[in-house]
Design a protein around this motif. Structure first.
Motif, PDB file in Angstrom:
ATOM      1  N   THR A  14       7.609 -12.097   3.282  1.00 48.33           N
ATOM      2  CA  THR A  14       8.701 -11.157   3.084  1.00 48.33           C
ATOM      3  C   THR A  14       8.535 -10.210   1.809  1.00 48.33           C
TER       4      THR A  14
ATOM      5  N   ARG B 237       4.323  -6.134   3.477  1.00 46.21           N
ATOM      6  CA  ARG B 237       4.591  -5.476   4.876  1.00 46.21           C
ATOM      7  C   ARG B 237       3.419  -4.575   5.268  1.00 46.21           C
TER       8      ARG B 237
ATOM      9  N   LYS C 245       6.459  -1.169  11.380  1.00 45.02           N
ATOM     10  CA  LYS C 245       5.771  -2.368  10.609  1.00 45.02           C
ATOM     11  C   LYS C 245       5.141  -3.602  11.298  1.00 45.02           C
TER      12      LYS C 245
END
Length: 238
Positions: free
Chosen positions: A171, A174, A206
């Motif tokens: 997380t 990216r 992304k």
């Protein structure tokens, strides 16, 4: 056979032109020789350099290559509300760029307070079309960039409290792909550190959104692409 006839004709043409070079009677200026005429043509042609040469840097040697060639300010694009950075262009016609940018995400845009982002970006600009002496258009640009988000709520490796196999993705980091276009105004004043100013826009997506698009047909292109724009200030190295 045709090749020999062409070469012979070309040779005779040069011989006839050389024989015609003589001083005019009664004084006056000598008629330029073929060599002088050819040199004049090459000099005139050099004034109209290929459009890609507008992006080149002259006399770059030694430590000067380490100095940034441009500064950038960008709005959105997964790098924060805005981001600021510097970069280097290189390649035979400076068609490659590498940028380092720092972004800012205000607290009202994300939970957990203000966040900073760090981005490493690689750009490719294959074409530059000259529009007069002052402007150039880069009709296609593309690239890849990695964005790192700070904060305790983001991770590179899933915390043990989630069981180690719940999220299965990072997380904090990216990856993005993008395409875009640019227009540049070139600064021609001698002695100035400014080479030009570029305005650009980009459409980026992304990695997670691209994967989701492949598995979820309900997602549309506007759902996964992000729009961003920015300004690039091109510098003249000392």
């Amino acid at each position: 056979m045709k090749k020999w006839i062409f070469n012979l004709t070309l040779l005779l043409g040069f011989a006839a032109a050389a024989a015609a070079q003589e001083l005019p009677k009664g004084g006056g200026t000598a008629t330029p020789t073929i060599a002088e005429q050819l040199e004049g043509c090459l000099t005139a042609t050099a004034r109209y350099r290929p459009a890609l040469e507008q992006r080149r840097h002259a006399d770059e040697r030694g430590w000067r290559r380490l100095l940034p060639t441009h500064l950038k300010l960008q709005y959105a694009g997964g790098m924060g509300l805005c981001s600021l950075g510097a970069g280097w262009d290189y390649g035979r016609s400076n068609q490659w760029e590498t940028d380092l940018q720092i972004g800012w995400i205000p607290s009202y845009c994300i939970d957990g307070g203000t966040r900073a982002t760090f981005t490493l970006k690689q750009n490719y600009l294959p074409w530059n079309i000259r529009c007069g002496e002052r402007f150039g258009i880069e009709p296609f640009s593309c690239g890849l960039y990695l964005n790192l988000l700070t904060g305790p709520d983001y991770w590179l490796r899933e915390p043990s409290k989630y069981g180690g196999s719940y999220y299965r993705f990072m997380t904090r980091l990216r990856a993005y792909l993008y395409v875009g276009q640019r227009i540049t105004w070139y600064h021609r004043r001698a002695g100035s550190c400014l080479r030009g100013v570029t305005l650009y826009y980009e459409l980026s997506a992304k990695d997670l959104d691209l994967v989701a698009k492949c598995t979820n047909r309900k997602l549309t292109i506007p759902d996964i692409f992000y729009f961003s724009f920015g300004v690039k200030v091109q510098l003249m190295r000392p």
